[in-house]
Structure formats: C-alpha cells, structure tokens
Design a protein around this motif. Structure first.
Motif, mmCIF file in Angstrom:
data_model
loop_
_atom_site.group_PDB
_atom_site.id
_atom_site.type_symbol
_atom_site.label_atom_id
_atom_site.label_comp_id
_atom_site.label_asym_id
_atom_site.label_seq_id
_atom_site.Cartn_x
_atom_site.Cartn_y
_atom_site.Cartn_z
ATOM 1 N N MET A 1 0.848 -1.185 0.000
ATOM 2 C CA MET A 1 0.000 0.000 0.000
ATOM 3 C C MET A 1 0.886 1.239 0.000
ATOM 4 O O MET A 1 1.674 1.447 0.914
ATOM 5 C CB MET A 1 -0.911 -0.006 1.225
ATOM 6 N N GLY A 2 0.771 2.050 -1.046
ATOM 7 C CA GLY A 2 1.713 3.129 -1.264
ATOM 8 C C GLY A 2 1.263 4.468 -0.736
ATOM 9 O O GLY A 2 0.349 4.605 0.086
ATOM 10 N N ARG A 3 1.923 5.499 -1.276
ATOM 11 C CA ARG A 3 1.737 6.886 -0.835
ATOM 12 C C ARG A 3 0.290 7.338 -0.951
ATOM 13 O O ARG A 3 -0.252 7.963 -0.030
ATOM 14 C CB ARG A 3 2.652 7.774 -1.685
ATOM 15 N N THR A 124 -6.315 2.608 -5.602
ATOM 16 C CA THR A 124 -5.042 2.831 -4.905
ATOM 17 C C THR A 124 -4.394 1.537 -4.432
ATOM 18 O O THR A 124 -3.205 1.534 -4.108
ATOM 19 C CB THR A 124 -5.237 3.757 -3.685
ATOM 20 N N VAL A 125 -5.159 0.428 -4.353
ATOM 21 C CA VAL A 125 -4.610 -0.860 -3.927
ATOM 22 C C VAL A 125 -5.124 -1.956 -4.854
ATOM 23 O O VAL A 125 -6.133 -1.774 -5.533
ATOM 24 C CB VAL A 125 -4.999 -1.194 -2.465
ATOM 25 N N LEU A 180 -4.927 16.351 -1.494
ATOM 26 C CA LEU A 180 -4.104 16.989 -2.518
ATOM 27 C C LEU A 180 -2.725 16.341 -2.619
ATOM 28 O O LEU A 180 -2.022 16.515 -3.625
ATOM 29 C CB LEU A 180 -3.957 18.484 -2.212
ATOM 30 N N GLY A 181 -2.319 15.578 -1.597
ATOM 31 C CA GLY A 181 -1.028 14.891 -1.639
ATOM 32 C C GLY A 181 -1.043 13.601 -2.438
ATOM 33 O O GLY A 181 0.027 13.022 -2.701
ATOM 34 N N MET A 182 -2.216 13.127 -2.836
ATOM 35 C CA MET A 182 -2.302 11.878 -3.602
ATOM 36 C C MET A 182 -1.796 12.095 -5.019
ATOM 37 O O MET A 182 -1.980 13.159 -5.608
ATOM 38 C CB MET A 182 -3.753 11.372 -3.618
ATOM 39 N N ARG A 183 -1.176 11.084 -5.569
ATOM 40 C CA ARG A 183 -0.673 11.129 -6.933
ATOM 41 C C ARG A 183 -1.438 10.131 -7.799
ATOM 42 O O ARG A 183 -1.856 9.072 -7.331
ATOM 43 C CB ARG A 183 0.826 10.793 -6.977
#
Length: 399
Positions: A1-3, A124-125, A180-183
């Motif tokens: 599970m990433g950023r 995201t996963v 807002l930090g999600m890519r």
C-alpha cells in the motif's frame, strides 16, 4: 500500500474525526433545545435525508469525474459551512432550525464524499489487498467517529458549544489538504457520455439484475432503517435525569469510545476471520449478533450494560461493513462502481430518515421500549435474506 493510500487514510481519519464531533454533538445539543422525541429525532432525519435524495446522482457523477476532486470539493464546502455556523453560535444565534440546516449541508457533502471514497480506494490498492485496506479505513473511521470524536463532542457541548462546529471545520479543511497529496489519475478509464439519467438507470439495472448485490442491499436497508429508528431516540433512554439510565453527556460520549474499541478490533480481524470461516458464515454471524446486542440496554438499563453493548455493537458493525464493502468492490466493474454503490447505498441507507422519523413518532406514542424491541425483531427478519444473497456465486451481469 503506497503513498496515495496513506494520504487517503489520513484524509479519512481527519474527516471522520470531524464527523464524530458533529454527529455526536448534534443530538446532545438538540436535547438542550428540546426534549420532544419527535423534534430530537429530526437531527437524525437531517443527517440521513441527503442519502435518499442525492445518492444516485452522486454515484453517476463519480463514474464520470475525478473522484478525488469530488472529495476535495466536499471537504472544503463542509469546512466553510461549519465555520459560518460556528460564528453564528458565537453570536448566540443557535436554534433547532439552524442546527437541522447545517446537518443537511454536511449530510449532502457526505453523500458525494463517501460515494467517491469507496470508488477511489480500489484505484489505490490491488484487489488482493482490499480486505486489509478496508479494514484500516474502517478502523480509521471508527477512531475518528467514536473513539476520539464522540468524547470530544460530549466535552465541548458543555464547555464551548461553538467548538462543536469550529473544530470540525478545521478537520474537514485538513482532510481536503491531505487529498491533494495523492498522486495519480482517479477518473475511470471508460467514462460515459450519456445523459446523467441514463447513467443512473444503468447502475440501477445492474443492481436489480445481480441477485447477490440486490439481496444484500435489501438486508442492509432493513437493518439500517431499524438501527436509525433505535439510535434516533436512544439518547433519550440513556442521557438526562428523566432517562432510564441517567447518564451524563460526558458518560454518553465515553460509551461511544467503548464502541470504538470494539469497532477497531472487528475491522482489523474481519478479513482474517472471513478467510478462515468463510465470508457468508462470518457476515451472517456478525449481523445476527449485532441485532441481538441492541436488546441489552433495554433489558438491563445500566451504565455497565451500555458499555458492553458498545463493545459488541462496534465489533460486529465494523466487521460486517468491511466484509460487505470489500465484496462489492471485488465483483462490481470499476466503470460502474460509483453508480452501483450509490444504488446499493440508496437501498441500504435511504430508509434511515424514515427510520429516524418513525423512531421519534413511535417513541412519542407507544414508548421507547417499543421502538427498541421492534427494531431488533425486524433486523433478525432480514438475516435469511442476507444468507440467501451470499449463498449464490456472483456472475457477470449485462446492463
């Protein structure tokens, strides 16, 4: 599970902490404005009515838009609305209509936010990690909603009512900043260009034709409607000198904290138990235990009984939620996930405002115990429907 998942989890924790302060504090504030069961239950109606009115549109929009962007917008809208309400409280302008209005705004934003959140997570996963990821999300939701938010609300309602709205405003703003930090890209690969009404109809057709999803939605709808009736008036049974239990507002907030302990445990163990005992058996067992647990504070109206009830309700509710959400995310196609999830939640949660209103009405006419026992009986009647739904292997559905 990433950023991206970590930022999503941080946003979920912040926004649910805000939910916990607001949704626990609102009925506590409401009973300082009125002791009428019908009027108090309107707080539950205002919170849940937007699901009935907006769920289908929220799902269709989530399937044709950037889902993260929807979550960011709703976070900042809630922050602004609650900041304005805090200012009104500071000027001693609070009344029941104003409280209901802000709950309607917050509820509308919640519909769009939660619908989009359940469609963002699978982006995201991987599918093999959905159970663990949803377990962590539900644990974060529980920590925010009850473990921290509820006792803080009980404290603030007596110390600084203005902070019941000011604190959630800051937390919703923080939730938007975390997102807002999600890519990455959070728009479905295949986006419909059909009219919104046609997209909504497509999601409804999928749900109606998929027997498994449909029957689970019906069972969840019955349980949630009954729980809404129960909880809309439970504060009158538990809190105040004229109540059956005689708890203070601070004690009531601590009960929510106890519930959170059970919920965190249940959410983190749900996937492991389902792998060992089977998804169907585990879910039905959790839901049945959840229904029966509602009887405890009625049969034994004491503070310790409510604490035990909180632990059991938290564990069974959270575990069931993890299993059902993960199940839907696995079997529903990505491009339909927003619409089908919203249709599911319309059935599953659309009856909540009706349940809250009926809870207040029946409580006023027949007494609170009638509401509580009736809710349990109807919940148990939904168990065969849930068992039947999970007994069938999901198959592809043409829409």
């Amino acid at each position: 599970m990433g950023r991206s998942f970590r930022y999503l989890l941080a946003s979920t924790t912040s926004s649910n902490l805000a939910d916990g302060v607001l949704l626990t504090g609102a009925p506590l504030l409401a009973i300082t404005l009125t002791r009428d069961p019908t009027l108090v239950s309107l707080a539950g109606v205002a919170t849940t009515l937007p699901w009935l009115l907006l769920a289908l549109h929220a799902g269709a929009i989530a399937d044709r838009s950037d889902r993260r962007r929807i979550m960011v917008i709703t976070a900042f809208v809630r922050a602004l609305a609650l900041a304005c309400t805090a200012a009104a409280v500071a000027m001693d302008a609070m009344n029941l209509p104003l409280l209901l209005a802000i709950l309607l705004v917050a509820g509308a934003c919640e519909v769009f936010n939660d619908t989009s959140a359940q469609t963002v997570l699978p982006m995201t996963v991987g599918k093999e990690s959905l159970g663990r990821a949803n377990g962590r999300v539900v644990a974060a939701q529980t920590i925010g909603n009850t473990f921290v938010g509820a006792p803080v609300a009980g404290f603030l309602v007596t110390l600084a009512p203005m902070a019941l709205f000011g604190a959630p405003a800051l937390l919703y703003a923080a939730a938007g900043l975390f997102l807002l930090g999600m890519r990455g890209v959070y728009r479905p690969a295949e986006v419909s260009t059909a009219p919104l009404r046609q997209d909504i109809a497509t999601g409804l057709r999928y749900l109606v034709r998929n027997r498994t999803v449909r029957d689970l939605a019906v069972a969840a709808g019955v349980m949630n409607t009954c729980s809404s009736a129960y909880l809309s008036v439970f504060v009158l049974w538990a809190v105040g000198e004229g109540s059956a239990i005689g708890m203070t507002a601070s004690q009531y907030g601590m009960v929510m904290t106890v519930l959170a302990v059970g919920a965190i445990t249940g959410s983190l163990l749900a996937d492991r138990l389902a792998r060992r005992f089977g998804e169907r058996s585990t879910l039905v067992a959790f839901w049945t235990a959840n229904s029966l647990t509602l009887l405890l504070p009625v049969l034994f109206p004491t503070v310790p009984s409510v604490y035990v009830t909180g632990i059991l309700l938290g564990a069974t509710s959270a575990a069931g939620n993890v299993l059902v959400v993960s199940f839907r995310q696995r079997i529903i196609p990505e491009e339909l996930l927003g619409r089908v999830n919203s249709a599911y939640r319309l059935i599953g949660m659309g009856g909540n405002p009706l349940g809250a209103a009926l809870g207040g009405l029946v409580g006023s006419v027949a007494g609170l115990p009638v509401v509580f026992v009736g809710a349990v009986v109807l919940c148990l009647m939904a168990m065969p429907v849930a068992a039947r739904a999970l007994a069938h292997r999901p198959e592809p559905v043409a829409v």
